[in-house]
Write an enzyme that holds these catalytic residues in place. Structure first.
Site, mmCIF file in Angstrom:
data_model
loop_
_atom_site.group_PDB
_atom_site.id
_atom_site.type_symbol
_atom_site.label_atom_id
_atom_site.label_comp_id
_atom_site.label_asym_id
_atom_site.label_seq_id
_atom_site.Cartn_x
_atom_site.Cartn_y
_atom_site.Cartn_z
ATOM 1 N N TYR A 1 91.321 10.884 97.318
ATOM 2 C CA TYR A 1 92.077 9.779 97.181
ATOM 3 C C TYR A 1 90.810 8.508 96.887
ATOM 4 C CZ TYR A 1 94.673 6.121 99.394
ATOM 5 O OH TYR A 1 95.384 4.840 99.625
ATOM 6 N N SER B 1 92.900 -0.134 97.698
ATOM 7 C CA SER B 1 92.808 0.029 99.408
ATOM 8 C C SER B 1 91.469 -0.101 99.643
ATOM 9 C CB SER B 1 93.223 1.719 99.400
ATOM 10 O OG SER B 1 92.829 2.269 100.497
#
Length: 254
Positions: free
Chosen positions: A151, A138
Site C-alpha cells: 500500500y 495518503s
C-alpha cells in the site's frame, strides 16, 4: 459557496462513498457537474442523486472500461475539466507473508489505474482554461508503513506521478496536486477495522480507537476536511498551487 465552478465537468473515481462522495458534494456545491465512477453502482447512484450527478459503473483496473466510462460521462456532462482520482484499496500483512497477488492488486488499483485515468482525461484537461487533476494519496505516500509495504509503495508511486505531471505541464493551464489524508472515517477504514478484529480478536471499539490514535488528534479525519481541500485545489483561484502534496492528518506530520 459562490458558483466558481459553474458548468464545469468534474469526474471522480471511487465517487460513491467516503472521500469521493464528499468531493462530489463540495464540487457540486460550487456549481460543477459531477460524474461518479466506481465498481458498485448502487452507492454511486445514491450519491449522484443527492448531487444531480451521473453514475457510471467502472472497474478502473480495466483500461477498456475507463475509456468507455469517460466517453459516457463526456456525452452527458461535456469535456472533463476536473479529474479527481480517488479510487483505491488497502490491505495489510507482514512483508514476508505479502503475496504477489496482493501486491499486484494494490498496485493495479492505486497506481496503474491512476496512470490510465490521467491519460484518458489529459486532452480534455489541457483544453480547459483551468484544468485540474487531483490525486487522493495518503500520509503513506510520505513515510513507511509497517505491515502495508504494498500500500505504501503504491501511494509513494502516486506522489511521484503527481509531481512529474505537475512539472511537465507547469507552463499550461493544468495544475496537478495531491491530498494526503491520515486515517479517515470512511468505509475503507471500516474494512481495516474488520480485518484487525478478525486477525487479532480485539473488539471493534478498541480497534477503531487504536487506528484513530494513529492520527495526532486522536480522532479519525472527517471526509469533509478532504473534500473541502479538493474543492480548494479545483478553484480557478488556485492556479498557482501546483505539485503540492497537502497532508490532512490532524497534525501527525507536523
Amino acid at each position: 459557496m459562490p458558483n466558481w465552478l459553474e458548468g464545469r465537468h468534474a469526474l471522480i473515481t471511487g465517487g460513491g462513498t467516503g472521500i469521493g462522495a464528499s468531493a462530489a458534494a463540495h464540487l457540486h456545491g460550487a456549481g460543477a457537474k459531477v460524474s461518479l465512477l466506481g465498481r458498485r453502482l448502487a452507492p454511486l447512484q445514491e450519491t449522484a442523486k443527492r448531487h444531480s450527478g451521473y453514475a457510471v459503473s467502472c472497474d478502473v483496473t480495466r483500461p477498456d472500461q475507463i475509456a468507455n466510462a469517460f466517453d459516457e460521462a463526456r456525452t452527458v456532462n461535456g469535456l472533463i475539466e476536473i479529474l479527481v482520482v480517488n479510487a483505491g484499496i488497502a490491505d495489510s500483512a507482514p512483508f514476508a507473508k505479502t503475496s504477489r497477488e496482493s501486491w499486484d492488486r494494490i498496485i493495479a488499483t492505486n497506481l496503474t489505474a491512476a496512470f490510465d485515468c490521467a491519460q484518458a482525461a489529459l486532452p480534455d484537461l489541457l483544453a480547459s482554461e483551468n484544468g485540474r487533476l487531483v490525486f487522493v494519496a495518503s500520509v503513506a505516500s510520505l513515510r513507511g508503513v509497517p505491515y502495508a509495504a504494498h500500500y505504501a509503495a503504491s501511494k509513494h508511486g502516486l506522489l511521484g506521478l503527481m509531481r512529474s505531471l505537475a512539472a511537465e505541464f507547469a507552463k499550461t493551464r493544468l495544475t496537478v496536486n495531491a491530498v494526503c489524508p491520515g486515517y479517515v472515517d470512511t468505509p475503507m477504514t471500516d474494512q481495516s477495522v474488520a480485518r484487525v478484529v478478525e486477525k487479532t480478536g480485539r473488539g471493534e471499539g478498541e480497534t477503531r480507537g487504536i487506528i484513530a490514535n494513529m492520527n495526532a488528534s486522536g480522532r479519525l479525519v472527517n471526509p469533509d476536511a478532504v473534500g473541502t481541500m479538493i474543492l480548494t485545489l479545483c478553484l480557478p483561484q488556485s492556479q498557482d498551487v501546483n505539485g503540492a502534496a497537502i497532508t490532512i492528518d490532524g497534525g501527525t506530520s507536523a
